[in-house]
Scaffold this motif. Structure first.
Motif, PDB file in Angstrom:
ATOM      1  N   CYS A  95       0.800  -1.218   0.000  1.00  0.00           N
ATOM      2  CA  CYS A  95       0.000   0.000   0.000  1.00  0.00           C
ATOM      3  C   CYS A  95       0.833   1.268   0.000  1.00  0.00           C
ATOM      4  N   GLY A  96       2.127   1.168   0.123  1.00  0.00           N
ATOM      5  CA  GLY A  96       2.938   2.381   0.060  1.00  0.00           C
ATOM      6  C   GLY A  96       3.808   2.590   1.268  1.00  0.00           C
ATOM      7  N   GLY A  97       3.957   1.594   2.107  1.00  0.00           N
ATOM      8  CA  GLY A  97       4.739   1.752   3.316  1.00  0.00           C
ATOM      9  C   GLY A  97       6.214   1.465   3.137  1.00  0.00           C
ATOM     10  N   ASP A  98       6.734   1.653   1.916  1.00  0.00           N
ATOM     11  CA  ASP A  98       8.133   1.324   1.656  1.00  0.00           C
ATOM     12  C   ASP A  98       9.025   2.546   1.722  1.00  0.00           C
ATOM     13  N   HIS A  99       8.512   3.668   2.163  1.00  0.00           N
ATOM     14  CA  HIS A  99       9.304   4.889   2.272  1.00  0.00           C
ATOM     15  C   HIS A  99       9.336   5.313   3.741  1.00  0.00           C
ATOM     16  N   GLU A 100      10.299   4.778   4.490  1.00  0.00           N
ATOM     17  CA  GLU A 100      10.388   5.070   5.908  1.00  0.00           C
ATOM     18  C   GLU A 100      10.874   6.502   6.127  1.00  0.00           C
ATOM     19  N   THR A 101      10.114   7.267   6.893  1.00  0.00           N
ATOM     20  CA  THR A 101      10.501   8.608   7.303  1.00  0.00           C
ATOM     21  C   THR A 101      10.073   8.760   8.757  1.00  0.00           C
ATOM     22  N   ASP A 102      10.270   9.952   9.306  1.00  0.00           N
ATOM     23  CA  ASP A 102       9.808  10.191  10.668  1.00  0.00           C
ATOM     24  C   ASP A 102       8.299  10.067  10.774  1.00  0.00           C
ATOM     25  N   CYS A 103       7.582  10.237   9.656  1.00  0.00           N
ATOM     26  CA  CYS A 103       6.122  10.209   9.663  1.00  0.00           C
ATOM     27  C   CYS A 103       5.546   8.934   9.049  1.00  0.00           C
ATOM     28  N   VAL A 104       6.397   8.040   8.589  1.00  0.00           N
ATOM     29  CA  VAL A 104       5.943   6.786   7.978  1.00  0.00           C
ATOM     30  C   VAL A 104       6.710   5.633   8.613  1.00  0.00           C
ATOM     31  N   HIS A 105       5.978   4.644   9.082  1.00  0.00           N
ATOM     32  CA  HIS A 105       6.634   3.497   9.719  1.00  0.00           C
ATOM     33  C   HIS A 105       5.906   2.222   9.319  1.00  0.00           C
ATOM     34  N   THR A 106       6.678   1.149   9.141  1.00  0.00           N
ATOM     35  CA  THR A 106       6.104  -0.149   8.800  1.00  0.00           C
ATOM     36  C   THR A 106       6.443  -1.167   9.875  1.00  0.00           C
ATOM     37  N   ILE A 107       5.441  -1.894  10.337  1.00  0.00           N
ATOM     38  CA  ILE A 107       5.635  -3.015  11.250  1.00  0.00           C
ATOM     39  C   ILE A 107       5.418  -4.285  10.454  1.00  0.00           C
ATOM     40  N   ASP A 108       6.461  -5.086  10.319  1.00  0.00           N
ATOM     41  CA  ASP A 108       6.362  -6.362   9.622  1.00  0.00           C
ATOM     42  C   ASP A 108       6.022  -7.427  10.655  1.00  0.00           C
ATOM     43  N   TYR A 109       4.811  -7.961  10.582  1.00  0.00           N
ATOM     44  CA  TYR A 109       4.382  -8.908  11.602  1.00  0.00           C
ATOM     45  C   TYR A 109       4.664 -10.359  11.220  1.00  0.00           C
ATOM     46  N   SER A 110       5.526 -10.589  10.224  1.00  0.00           N
ATOM     47  CA  SER A 110       5.794 -11.951   9.767  1.00  0.00           C
ATOM     48  C   SER A 110       6.163 -12.879  10.916  1.00  0.00           C
ATOM     49  N   SER A 111       7.012 -12.389  11.832  1.00  0.00           N
ATOM     50  CA  SER A 111       7.430 -13.232  12.952  1.00  0.00           C
ATOM     51  C   SER A 111       6.344 -13.397  13.992  1.00  0.00           C
ATOM     52  N   THR A 112       5.334 -12.528  13.950  1.00  0.00           N
ATOM     53  CA  THR A 112       4.263 -12.570  14.936  1.00  0.00           C
ATOM     54  C   THR A 112       3.137 -13.504  14.520  1.00  0.00           C
ATOM     55  N   VAL A 113       3.132 -13.916  13.259  1.00  0.00           N
ATOM     56  CA  VAL A 113       2.057 -14.772  12.767  1.00  0.00           C
ATOM     57  C   VAL A 113       2.121 -16.158  13.406  1.00  0.00           C
ATOM     58  N   ASP A 114       3.318 -16.571  13.868  1.00  0.00           N
ATOM     59  CA  ASP A 114       3.473 -17.879  14.509  1.00  0.00           C
ATOM     60  C   ASP A 114       2.472 -18.025  15.644  1.00  0.00           C
ATOM     61  N   ASP A 115       1.758 -19.144  15.668  1.00  0.00           N
ATOM     62  CA  ASP A 115       0.701 -19.312  16.668  1.00  0.00           C
ATOM     63  C   ASP A 115       1.234 -19.463  18.080  1.00  0.00           C
ATOM     64  N   ARG A 116       2.557 -19.541  18.234  1.00  0.00           N
ATOM     65  CA  ARG A 116       3.131 -19.608  19.579  1.00  0.00           C
ATOM     66  C   ARG A 116       3.370 -18.228  20.166  1.00  0.00           C
ATOM     67  N   THR A 117       3.246 -17.200  19.339  1.00  0.00           N
ATOM     68  CA  THR A 117       3.509 -15.832  19.787  1.00  0.00           C
ATOM     69  C   THR A 117       2.203 -15.110  20.068  1.00  0.00           C
ATOM     70  N   PRO A 118       1.999 -14.603  21.287  1.00  0.00           N
ATOM     71  CA  PRO A 118       0.750 -13.893  21.589  1.00  0.00           C
ATOM     72  C   PRO A 118       0.563 -12.677  20.692  1.00  0.00           C
ATOM     73  N   LEU A 119      -0.648 -12.520  20.196  1.00  0.00           N
ATOM     74  CA  LEU A 119      -0.929 -11.368  19.345  1.00  0.00           C
ATOM     75  C   LEU A 119      -0.868 -10.065  20.124  1.00  0.00           C
ATOM     76  N   GLY A 120      -0.987 -10.157  21.445  1.00  0.00           N
ATOM     77  CA  GLY A 120      -0.907  -8.942  22.247  1.00  0.00           C
ATOM     78  C   GLY A 120       0.394  -8.194  22.031  1.00  0.00           C
ATOM     79  N   ALA A 121       1.487  -8.910  21.730  1.00  0.00           N
ATOM     80  CA  ALA A 121       2.770  -8.259  21.490  1.00  0.00           C
ATOM     81  C   ALA A 121       2.699  -7.358  20.265  1.00  0.00           C
ATOM     82  N   LEU A 122       1.996  -7.825  19.228  1.00  0.00           N
ATOM     83  CA  LEU A 122       1.820  -6.998  18.038  1.00  0.00           C
ATOM     84  C   LEU A 122       0.969  -5.781  18.361  1.00  0.00           C
TER      85      LEU A 122
END
Length: 207
Positions: free
Chosen positions: A69-96
């Motif tokens: 969607c356009g989150g590939d330009h990191e600046t002070d006003c744009v940030h991307t959280i990659d939740y790939s590691s959080t998708v594991d069912d052993r990791t609580p979603l609360g951390a995300l």
């Protein structure tokens, strides 16, 4: 005039006023519609704000399977959280959820408080999370994120590339101000809004 759900169809002036209210007061929108990846991307760009050189704060919560969607330009006003590691069912979603809320808090500190709709958040998509986690856990995650966006008077949208009548959509619907179904017909990208407060559904509108 009524739509297929039995509700009234708003006229263009009423719809425009409602959208204006959602921008002023903050809103969360669920984007649905299967087999419409390109249309999801177009809708996302509209909701996130296509212009990158402005004062809006944008947060993209996604993984490598997102619709870009356009989150590939990191600046002070744009940030991307990659939740790939959080998708594991052993990791609580609360951390995300905590990471999302803390990022919004950092934006708020930088902005010295948000103006209406200055914060834009995209979550793309919920489907990988639903594959690895109980739907109720995803529901709790969404409740955490949508509540913080409402508090900030921001605008959040969440991609669920599934049919409008899918069980997950029915589960999540009460948390959202609007459900937007997207599709492509004859090369034209279209959207249809269901506004929960007024229980009205628009005609199909070109994106």
């Amino acid at each position: 005039m009524e739509d297929e759900r039995g509700g009234a169809v708003p006229d263009s002036a009423t719809f425009a006023r409602t959208l204006g209210t959602l921008k002023r007061e903050g809103s969360n929108v669920l984007l649905v519609g299967s087999e419409a990846t390109g249309t999801h991307e177009t809708a996302c760009q509209r909701l996130a704000g296509a212009t990158k050189r402005d004062s809006r704060y944008r947060l993209f919560v996604t993984d490598e399977r997102g619709v870009s969607c356009g989150g590939d330009h990191e600046t002070d006003c744009v940030h991307t959280i990659d939740y790939s590691s959080t998708v594991d069912d052993r990791t609580p979603l609360g951390a995300l959820g905590i990471e999302v809320v803390e990022t919004i808090d950092e934006f708020a500190d930088d902005a010295d408080g948000f103006e209406p709709s200055e914060l834009r958040v995209c979550v793309d998509s919920l489907v990988p999370l639903l594959r690895e986690h109980d739907p109720q856990a995803v529901f709790r995650l969404l409740h955490m994120i949508t509540s913080r966006i409402d508090q900030a008077r921001g605008m959040g949208h969440y991609h669920v590339p599934l049919p409008r009548d899918h069980d997950a959509v029915n589960l999540f619907e009460p948390m959202f101000d609007a459900i937007v179904t997207v599709r492509s017909r004859g090369g034209t990208e279209e959207q249809q809004w269901y506004l929960r407060e007024t229980e009205t559904t628009t005609d199909w509108l070109e994106l």
